[in-house]
Design an enzyme around this catalytic site. Structure first.
Site, PDB file in Angstrom:
ATOM      1  CE  LYS A  35     -34.954 -14.689  -7.810  1.00 47.12           C
ATOM      2  NZ  LYS A  35     -34.500 -13.299  -7.617  1.00 47.12           N
ATOM      3  CD  GLU A  76     -26.850  -6.968 -10.644  1.00 41.42           C
ATOM      4  OE1 GLU A  76     -27.012  -6.685 -11.853  1.00 41.42           O
ATOM      5  OE2 GLU A  76     -27.792  -7.067  -9.840  1.00 41.42           O
ATOM      6  CD  GLU A  97     -22.681 -14.777 -17.170  1.00 40.87           C
ATOM      7  OE1 GLU A  97     -23.289 -13.840 -16.637  1.00 40.87           O
ATOM      8  OE2 GLU A  97     -22.335 -14.783 -18.363  1.00 40.87           O
ATOM      9  CB  CYS A 108     -23.095   1.950  33.881  1.00 43.10           C
ATOM     10  SG  CYS A 108     -23.677   3.113  32.635  1.00 43.10           S
ATOM     11  CB  CYS A 148     -26.698   2.121  30.615  1.00 44.17           C
ATOM     12  SG  CYS A 148     -25.384   0.964  30.158  1.00 44.17           S
ATOM     13  CE1 TYR A 163      -2.735   1.899  -6.769  1.00 47.30           C
ATOM     14  CE2 TYR A 163      -3.426   3.322  -4.967  1.00 47.30           C
ATOM     15  CZ  TYR A 163      -3.629   2.793  -6.223  1.00 47.30           C
ATOM     16  OH  TYR A 163      -4.728   3.190  -6.936  1.00 47.30           O
ATOM     17  CG  ASP A 164      -0.743   4.970  -0.092  1.00 45.54           C
ATOM     18  OD1 ASP A 164      -1.659   4.623  -0.871  1.00 45.54           O
ATOM     19  OD2 ASP A 164      -0.745   4.713   1.118  1.00 45.54           O
ATOM     20  CE1 TYR A 217     -24.770  -8.430 -14.891  1.00 48.70           C
ATOM     21  CE2 TYR A 217     -25.504  -8.106 -17.147  1.00 48.70           C
ATOM     22  CZ  TYR A 217     -25.640  -7.861 -15.793  1.00 48.70           C
ATOM     23  OH  TYR A 217     -26.643  -7.045 -15.351  1.00 48.70           O
ATOM     24  CG  ASP A 230     -29.555  -9.925  -4.480  1.00 52.07           C
ATOM     25  OD1 ASP A 230     -30.179  -9.262  -5.330  1.00 52.07           O
ATOM     26  OD2 ASP A 230     -30.056 -10.330  -3.427  1.00 52.07           O
ATOM     27  CE  LYS A 275     -31.356 -12.789 -11.324  1.00 50.23           C
ATOM     28  NZ  LYS A 275     -31.432 -11.630 -10.431  1.00 50.23           N
ATOM     29  CB  SER A 284     -35.921  -8.168 -16.213  1.00 58.52           C
ATOM     30  OG  SER A 284     -37.109  -8.532 -16.854  1.00 58.52           O
ATOM     31  CG  LEU A 285     -32.019 -12.430 -16.647  1.00 50.63           C
ATOM     32  CD1 LEU A 285     -30.959 -12.868 -15.657  1.00 50.63           C
ATOM     33  CD2 LEU A 285     -31.763 -13.071 -18.013  1.00 50.63           C
ATOM     34  CE  LYS A 311     -26.025 -13.952 -18.862  1.00 48.64           C
ATOM     35  NZ  LYS A 311     -25.055 -12.890 -18.624  1.00 48.64           N
ATOM     36  CB  CYS A 358     -24.846   4.007  27.773  1.00 48.79           C
ATOM     37  SG  CYS A 358     -23.962   4.365  29.298  1.00 48.79           S
ATOM     38  CG  ASP A 372      -1.937  -1.017   1.233  1.00 51.80           C
ATOM     39  OD1 ASP A 372      -2.014  -1.745   0.216  1.00 51.80           O
ATOM     40  OD2 ASP A 372      -2.676  -1.138   2.226  1.00 51.80           O
ATOM     41  CB  CYS A 398     -20.708   2.854  30.468  1.00 53.86           C
ATOM     42  SG  CYS A 398     -21.506   1.271  30.116  1.00 53.86           S
TER      43      CYS A 398
HETATM   44  S1  IVH Z   1     -27.838 -10.972 -17.761  1.00 52.08           S
HETATM   45  C1  IVH Z   1     -30.339  -9.723 -21.078  1.00 52.08           C
HETATM   46  N1  IVH Z   1     -26.161 -11.882 -15.950  1.00 52.08           N
HETATM   47  O1  IVH Z   1     -30.317  -9.853 -12.819  1.00 52.08           O
HETATM   48  C2  IVH Z   1     -29.803 -10.331 -19.865  1.00 52.08           C
HETATM   49  N2  IVH Z   1     -27.929 -10.467 -15.250  1.00 52.08           N
HETATM   50  O2  IVH Z   1     -33.160 -10.463 -13.161  1.00 52.08           O
HETATM   51  C3  IVH Z   1     -29.867  -9.437 -18.711  1.00 52.08           C
HETATM   52  N3  IVH Z   1     -27.937  -9.973 -12.849  1.00 52.08           N
HETATM   53  O3  IVH Z   1     -31.231  -6.916 -14.497  1.00 52.08           O
HETATM   54  C4  IVH Z   1     -29.028  -9.694 -17.611  1.00 52.08           C
HETATM   55  N4  IVH Z   1     -26.143 -11.132 -12.345  1.00 52.08           N
HETATM   56  O4  IVH Z   1     -29.287  -6.829 -12.830  1.00 52.08           O
HETATM   57  C5  IVH Z   1     -27.255 -11.133 -16.190  1.00 52.08           C
HETATM   58  N5  IVH Z   1     -24.604 -12.722 -14.446  1.00 52.08           N
HETATM   59  C6  IVH Z   1     -25.684 -11.966 -14.698  1.00 52.08           C
HETATM   60  C7  IVH Z   1     -26.355 -11.268 -13.675  1.00 52.08           C
HETATM   61  C8  IVH Z   1     -27.500 -10.535 -14.003  1.00 52.08           C
HETATM   62  C9  IVH Z   1     -27.105 -10.349 -11.887  1.00 52.08           C
HETATM   63  C10 IVH Z   1     -29.137  -9.122 -12.662  1.00 52.08           C
HETATM   64  C11 IVH Z   1     -29.245  -7.976 -13.628  1.00 52.08           C
HETATM   65  C12 IVH Z   1     -30.575  -8.134 -14.306  1.00 52.08           C
HETATM   66  C13 IVH Z   1     -31.299  -9.003 -13.332  1.00 52.08           C
HETATM   67  C14 IVH Z   1     -32.362  -9.776 -14.061  1.00 52.08           C
END
Ligand code: IVH
Length: 728
Positions: free
Chosen positions: A369, A229, A118, A466, A463, A42-43, A281, A122, A120, A88-89, A345, A481, A39, A486
């Protein structure tokens, strides 16, 4: 500083070189988790670049690492229409669902195909827009069509490259179907190619060039978009929540909320402190020939410097996908971040096109999920815990229950507001959930199962340790407190002070601290240094030997160094990293103590909240007295660099440390070398001047012997430090 006297052309060249070098080390550290330099070193690079940019402000460019954190909050976020909607998925919750998804894909194409599985992650999805290889815009998903421009916040994420590495980008019709390869300009040496980070090619990342050559970006394409993400890792989340609770703020329910709440901050300095991270991704590059597969695209992203998830797997069959899902579901506990499933995928880009998408989600990808990690159990009692700063935290005492592989008997109830919101009462059946927290949280009460009339939970007004009347500051959710004396607050303070990453007083555990404080021997950290052998030997379960070991440990801790001392003091908002930043800037505790909030907030990486908290702490008379006492008992309150009498005996010398040293930690040894003008690097080469060899040294020792690099035993190394003279 010397660099101010550089000519403009020299300064420009030096700034470019430093940016490359810093970007290289950022990648080693934040993307590959394989740092090569300390570090401290780096600094030094960062400081040198800052000095050049201060002398020549016209050299500052948005891709400079000094520009990650903007000093001014924005007023609001602009909106941005996505070039392509962020879809979305579809979710699946069972193996049967997954098989149905697979069968549907197969009906839509007559080609055989493989899968990429991959994690997912969160968090929240983000779009990163690059022009000429430089990050120009970061946009949230929003409603999928239009998102918010959060560029300033995104730039603080250190695993996001501000400028991509110069890689050959394949333009339309440019030939081969194999993964993109590195192409470097004529004047820069070719880099060793990096391995794919796919699990199937399970190799640790190979050494990148340790002396990065300038990399130029090939001209095409001028613009592309990377999607990924953004998330908060569990340790960061835990630390953040702890700090919020101590400050009387509402903790975040889970790392996802913490990440998205952070992304909505208008002040990028706050975002920078929250240490967000990303896994990428997806890549959209209009006008360039599409990659043949998801896997190739991920490999390209990785090579261009983006962080991709190393747990990604190429699966030939759906059985392999299912095995992967099961594996991850059992291993998710061990990951440092939250994953709520697996994204499966279709690998081939061509087949993806055939299977197609709906307006909401691709058909060629699906989310599998995991079940929420929840359990139901009975609340047997509530303990009111007193923290280091006096905050009262209610903890649920539960009928032990199995949750995600461990037996849980305690859960967090956070604060009074949470108790009221849940209307939780002793005797209730409650639902607990684990999400990133070390201990799970109570998320719901099963009111329908409540037996008759359980008494309402009453929050204490004094408290529990104490007896002092509790106070609740305006705007805070926590009761505290306020007592200076204490015993519980003092105990927590002493435990923090002596922690492994602070002053490192080993052997000073709960039981000992309890006795030391209860007998009035210790009222603040300075008292530790006044303990006498006889006093310690008298304590319960203490023999002469262990007492003298403890005294020895306490004595040694005086040398922990300024950065650790600052962290150990227990100033709110000051963690390990901030301790280092402040020590590096001031070099002396007295100078830090005299700093104004304005001075503090002008320091790179120190935001307004931290600055105020530090200044407040040192204004307080009891803390001023403590600083004096620490100095009086001989605790080192200056950094070695600040002690001008350290002779620069290692000036220009390169060291490598290997094996375990008996009396010095790696950090301490590195600091001592750096203080004497030397540099510590991670691998042995012909340029290495000395290898310091501890016990259980491995391949680095062999390499040193092979290259004829001089080695030093720990005793020899210490002797040199002692005499401050090299024999060489
Ligand atoms: S692919 C067209 N890959 O999950 C495909 N999404 O429920 C779109 N997410 O909005 C997303 N990890 O925010 C993809 N390895 C991953 C992911 C991922 C998390 C999220 C992403 C998306 C949501 C869909």
């Amino acid at each position: 500083m010397s660099q101010i006297s550089l000519s403009f052309a020299e300064a420009e060249r030096e700034a470019l070189r430093l940016r490359e070098e810093i970007a290289y080390h950022d990648e080693r550290y934040y993307v590959l988790s394989a740092p090569e330099i300390s570090d401290y070193d780096y600094d030094q690079l960062m400081k040198r670049l800052q000095a050049i940019e201060t002398a020549h402000p016209e050299l500052i460019s948005p891709d400079s690492p000094t520009q990650r954190v903007s000093g001014r909050p924005v007023e609001g976020f602009e909106t941005w229409r996505h070039q392509r909607p962020m879809l979305s998925l579809d979710n699946t919750y069972s193996i049967q669902d997954l098989q149905d998804w697979d069968a549907r894909c197969r009906r839509l194409t007559d080609q055989p195909f493989e899968y990429v599985a991959e994690l997912k992650i969160d968090g929240l999805s983000i779009s990163l827009i690059y022009e000429n290889g430089v990050l120009v815009r970061g946009v949230t998903r929003g409603d999928g069509t239009t998102g918010e421009v959060v560029t300033e916040n995104v730039r603080t994420i250190r695993s996001i490259p501000l400028k991509i590495k110069g890689l050959g980008f394949r333009v339309q019709g440019s030939g081969s179907e194999t993964a993109a390869v590195n192409e470097t300009s004529d004047n820069s040496p070719a880099q060793p190619s990096q391995p794919s980070l796919f699990e199937s090619d399970n190799e640790p990342p190979t050494q990148l060039s340790s002396n990065p050559a300038p990399r130029t970006l090939n001209p095409e394409p001028s613009s592309f978009e990377v999607r990924g993400e953004v998330f908060m890792s569990n340790p960061v989340f835990h630390e953040l929540n702890q700090a919020r609770e101590e400050r009387g703020e509402m903790p975040f329910a889970n790392p996802r909320n913490a990440a998205s709440g952070t992304m909505k901050q208008l002040d990028a300095r706050i975002v920078a402190e929250r240490k967000l991270d990303i896994f990428c991704y997806d890549l959209i590059a209009e006008g360039s020939k599409p990659f043949a597969s998801q896997r190739e695209m991920l490999d390209w992203l990785r090579q261009a410097g983006f962080k991709t998830n190393p747990r990604t797997r190429l699966c030939a069959t759906l059985e392999e996908v299912i095995a992967y899902c099961n594996e991850i579901e059992t291993e998710r506990e061990k990951l440092e971040y939250e994953t709520d499933g697996v994204v499966v995928k279709v690998n081939s880009t061509k087949v993806q096109g055939e299977v197609g998408s709906t307006s909401k989600a691709p058909r060629w990808a699906v989310a599998y999920k995991f079940a929420a990690r929840q359990a139901t159990t009975r609340l047997n009692g509530i303990t009111w815990q007193v923290g280091r700063t006096g905050t009262i935290t209610p903890v649920a005492e539960l009928e032990p229950v199995l949750l995600a592989g461990t037996t849980v008997s305690r859960a967090s109830l956070h604060n009074e507001d949470q108790i009221r919101r849940l209307d939780v009462r002793v005797g209730d059946m409650v639902v607990i959930e684990k999400s990133g927290e070390i201990i799970p949280q109570v998320i719901r009460v099963l009111l329908e199962k409540r037996d008759g009339a359980l008494p309402e939970t009453v929050f204490p007004t004094t408290c529990p340790v104490c007896g002092t009347d509790l106070i609740r500051l305006a705007g805070e959710v926590a009761w505290r407190c306020p007592s200076e004396t204490c015993p519980k607050k003092i105990k927590e303070w002493i435990l923090h002070f002596s922690g492994r990453r602070m002053m490192k007083i080993e052997g000073l555990g709960d039981a000992l601290v309890d006795q030391l404080v209860d007998r009035g021997l210790v009222r603040n950290p300075a008292d530790l240094y006044r303990l006498e052998l006889g006093q310690v030997a008298e304590l319960d379960r203490m023999a002469k030997k262990s007492a003298s070991n403890l005294i020895e440990q306490i004595e040694q801790s005086k040398q922990a160094g300024l950065a650790k001392l600052i962290y150990a003091l227990g100033i709110r908002h000051v963690g390990e990293h901030t301790g280092k930043v402040l020590a590096g800037h001031f070099g002396d505790l007295d100078k830090l103590a005299a700093a104004t909030p304005e001075e503090l907030s002008n320091i790179f990486e120190i935001g307004g909240v931290v600055a105020q908290s530090v200044a407040d702490w040192f204004r307080y008379p009891a803390n001023q007295a403590l600083v004096e006492e620490l100095k009086a008992v001989g605790v080192v309150t200056q950094s070695e660099q600040a002690q001008s009498d350290v002779p620069q005996i290692f000036a220009g010398k390169q060291f490598v440390l290997t094996g375990t040293l008996a009396t010095l930690s790696r950090d301490a040894a590195s600091e001592k070398i750096a203080a004497r003008g030397g540099r510590v690097t991670s691998s042995v080469s012909k340029k290495t001047d000395y290898v310091v060899v501890g016990t259980e040294a491995g391949s680095k020792l062999e390499k040193a012997q092979k290259l004829g690099v001089p080695t030093l035993t720990e005793v020899e190394f210490l002797a040199i430090l002692e005499s401050d003279q090299t024999q060489a």
